[in-house]
Design a protein around this motif. Structure first.
Motif, PDB file in Angstrom:
ATOM      1  N   LYS A 170       2.874  10.501  -7.332  1.00  0.00           N
ATOM      2  CA  LYS A 170       3.651  10.897  -8.515  1.00  0.00           C
ATOM      3  C   LYS A 170       2.734  11.126  -9.704  1.00  0.00           C
ATOM      4  O   LYS A 170       2.905  12.095 -10.464  1.00  0.00           O
ATOM      5  N   GLN A 171       1.774  10.234  -9.886  1.00  0.00           N
ATOM      6  CA  GLN A 171       0.842  10.406 -10.991  1.00  0.00           C
ATOM      7  C   GLN A 171       0.003  11.661 -10.809  1.00  0.00           C
ATOM      8  O   GLN A 171      -0.257  12.386 -11.783  1.00  0.00           O
ATOM      9  N   GLU A 172      -0.404  11.952  -9.584  1.00  0.00           N
ATOM     10  CA  GLU A 172      -1.197  13.147  -9.313  1.00  0.00           C
ATOM     11  C   GLU A 172      -0.383  14.408  -9.566  1.00  0.00           C
ATOM     12  O   GLU A 172      -0.893  15.390 -10.128  1.00  0.00           O
ATOM     13  N   ALA A 173       0.900  14.402  -9.152  1.00  0.00           N
ATOM     14  CA  ALA A 173       1.761  15.557  -9.386  1.00  0.00           C
ATOM     15  C   ALA A 173       1.973  15.794 -10.882  1.00  0.00           C
ATOM     16  O   ALA A 173       1.961  16.933 -11.356  1.00  0.00           O
TER      17      ALA A 173
ATOM     18  N   ALA B 194       0.827  -1.204   0.000  1.00  0.00           N
ATOM     19  CA  ALA B 194       0.000   0.000   0.000  1.00  0.00           C
ATOM     20  C   ALA B 194       0.862   1.254   0.000  1.00  0.00           C
ATOM     21  O   ALA B 194       0.522   2.255  -0.650  1.00  0.00           O
ATOM     22  N   GLU B 195       1.982   1.198   0.697  1.00  0.00           N
ATOM     23  CA  GLU B 195       2.911   2.323   0.723  1.00  0.00           C
ATOM     24  C   GLU B 195       3.438   2.625  -0.676  1.00  0.00           C
ATOM     25  O   GLU B 195       3.502   3.792  -1.106  1.00  0.00           O
ATOM     26  N   GLY B 196       3.784   1.570  -1.409  1.00  0.00           N
ATOM     27  CA  GLY B 196       4.232   1.755  -2.785  1.00  0.00           C
ATOM     28  C   GLY B 196       3.134   2.304  -3.676  1.00  0.00           C
ATOM     29  O   GLY B 196       3.387   3.163  -4.547  1.00  0.00           O
TER      30      GLY B 196
END
Length: 466
Positions: free
Chosen positions: A368-371, A359-361
């Motif tokens: 990253k995708q959101e950024a 879940a952490e990964g």
């Protein structure tokens, strides 16, 4: 010769079958096996068997001999004695002196099956009482007679097996006990794990407050349910959300798994079986000690007790520590040690740690995708603003500068010569174009095209990169 990989029937499976009526030794007396051995011998095979000796041995086992033990049991004993490669006297002497150098453990365990029964002992005593000649007996019967004369035969055989297996058994049990101790203590002492469970409890109570009411704790199997509870859009689980909260609000808890040790190994230990093995070793040690008191001149028993008494005491201490540490840890987490073995308890935390890291990964990837998506939106927004916003003088100047560079590069791509000197009115056309759309640099004032001298080289500012 090669091995014939058949599936042999056990002696108790022969009764009532066709094999009970067959005599393979009779066949061997008739056939010439020399050619067979020549055809099927292997490269590493030694000298061929002397068929005469085989036939002689077969003749010695002829039915005319008196037998004191059951036929199939005698056959199995004959096979076992051939594997040992020792004489009857040699075997009996090794057992009386606890000589494990002469008798291997495998051979010793095979011999244990042939400890005389009460019925066989009765037949032996009757035969001796009748003073019948021993020459009439088969080799197996002779062995059984001498075998039965060894004092405390069953105890000696058990002690020899114990002596031979003690070292390997201890080396097998100690790591299992240590893993249970280490795993239990690491779980009990982990402050970060406690805080994470506290966060889970908080979220669980918040979700259930309107339906089930507040809870003071939860069963460990509830940790698996964190993956089953999903958000409204079904894109993340409750564990994903909790991981995100921990990363944002409690970043020091993210490495909680570093405080947990040997959970994988402890989860494979059957503590009841280990405790049973430890008790078995203790019984063997007590039996050995009693036998040494009867036979204190045995150097083998004396050396063994001297070296391994302390080892046995440490094993017992570790066994007690492992049991106490495990039970207290299981109770500490609200479980019942009687119904929760290590193979169920420790894997619960192993699965939770594994799911947490996954879940952490996932959360890191989503961030990253959101950024990246946000950055792309900002670029699109700037482009739209650029297209819709009124053009300021500075903006116009920069835009003209970019258009001029693009035009010059375009001419270079189509291999049109760039005209630097006035020729055929070309410089005048450029000046005329600049008059209609004046070009301003950020660090200079406006320059009039009238001051340029015809034939003078057109100067490009350092701000323009070709």
């Amino acid at each position: 010769m090669p091995t014939f990989n058949w599936v042999a029937l056990k002696p108790n499976q022969i009764n009532g079958t066709v094999f009970n009526e067959l005599n393979d030794e009779k066949v061997l007396q008739v056939l010439d096996m020399n050619d067979f051995e020549e055809q099927f011998k292997t490269r590493a095979q030694g000298p061929t068997l002397d068929l005469c000796s085989v036939k002689t041995k077969v003749c010695q086992k002829a039915p005319s001999k008196v037998t004191l033990i059951e036929c199939n049991r005698a056959k199995n004993l004959a096979i076992t004695l051939r594997k040992g490669g020792l004489t009857i006297d040699g075997i009996c002497k090794a057992i009386q002196t606890y000589d494990l150098q002469s008798l291997s453990l495998d051979f010793l365990e095979l011999l244990t099956r042939f400890i005389p029964t009460e019925y066989e002992l009765t037949l032996i005593r009757k035969y001796e009482k009748e003073q019948r000649p021993l020459e009439e007996l088969s080799d197996e019967d002779l062995f059984m007679i001498k075998f039965s004369k060894i004092p405390r035969l069953a105890e000696r055989m058990s002690i020899m097996t114990f002596l031979g297996n003690f070292g390997d058994t201890v080396q097998l049990l100690l790591p299992q006990l240590n893993s249970v101790i280490a795993g239990s203590m690491s779980l009990r002492s982990s402050t970060k794990l406690r805080q994470i469970l506290e966060i889970v409890l908080a979220f669980g109570n918040y979700l259930n407050s309107s339906k089930r009411g507040a809870a003071y704790g939860f069963r460990l199997q509830s940790l698996d349910a964190l993956l089953d509870t999903k958000s409204t859009d079904r894109k993340q689980t409750l564990l994903h959300y909790i991981v995100g909260v921990i990363q944002e609000k409690y970043p020091d808890l993210a490495n909680f798994s570093n405080e947990l040790h040997f959970l994988d190994k402890a989860g494979t230990v059957s503590l009841d079986s280990v405790q049973q093995d430890v008790r078995g070793l203790q019984r063997g040690m007590e039996l050995t000690r009693k036998e040494f008191m009867r036979q204190d001149d045995s150097a083998v028993l004396k050396d063994f007790l001297k070296v391994n008494t302390e080892v046995m005491e440490k094993l017992q201490a570790d066994s007690k520590t492992a049991q106490e540490a495990y039970e207290s840890t299981v109770e500490y987490f609200g479980e019942n040690p009687k119904t929760t073995p290590p193979t169920m308890f420790f894997p619960t935390f192993v699965r939770f740690v594994k799911a947490y890291k996954k879940a952490e990964g996932d959360v890191q990837l989503w961030k990253k995708q959101e950024a990246a998506a946000k950055a792309e939106e900002e670029v699109d927004s700037l482009r739209k603003e650029e297209q819709s916003a009124p053009k300021s003088p500075t903006h116009k100047a920069k835009r003209q500068q970019m258009d001029l560079i693009a035009e010059l590069k375009k001419k270079q791509v189509v291999k049109e010569p760039i005209i630097y000197e006035g020729k055929d009115g070309a410089i005048e056309d450029i000046i005329t174009g600049l008059r209609s759309q004046p070009y301003r640099r950020g660090d200079t004032g406006r320059h009039s095209g009238r001051k340029r001298i015809v034939g003078q080289m057109l100067q490009v500012t350092t701000d323009i990169s070709l």
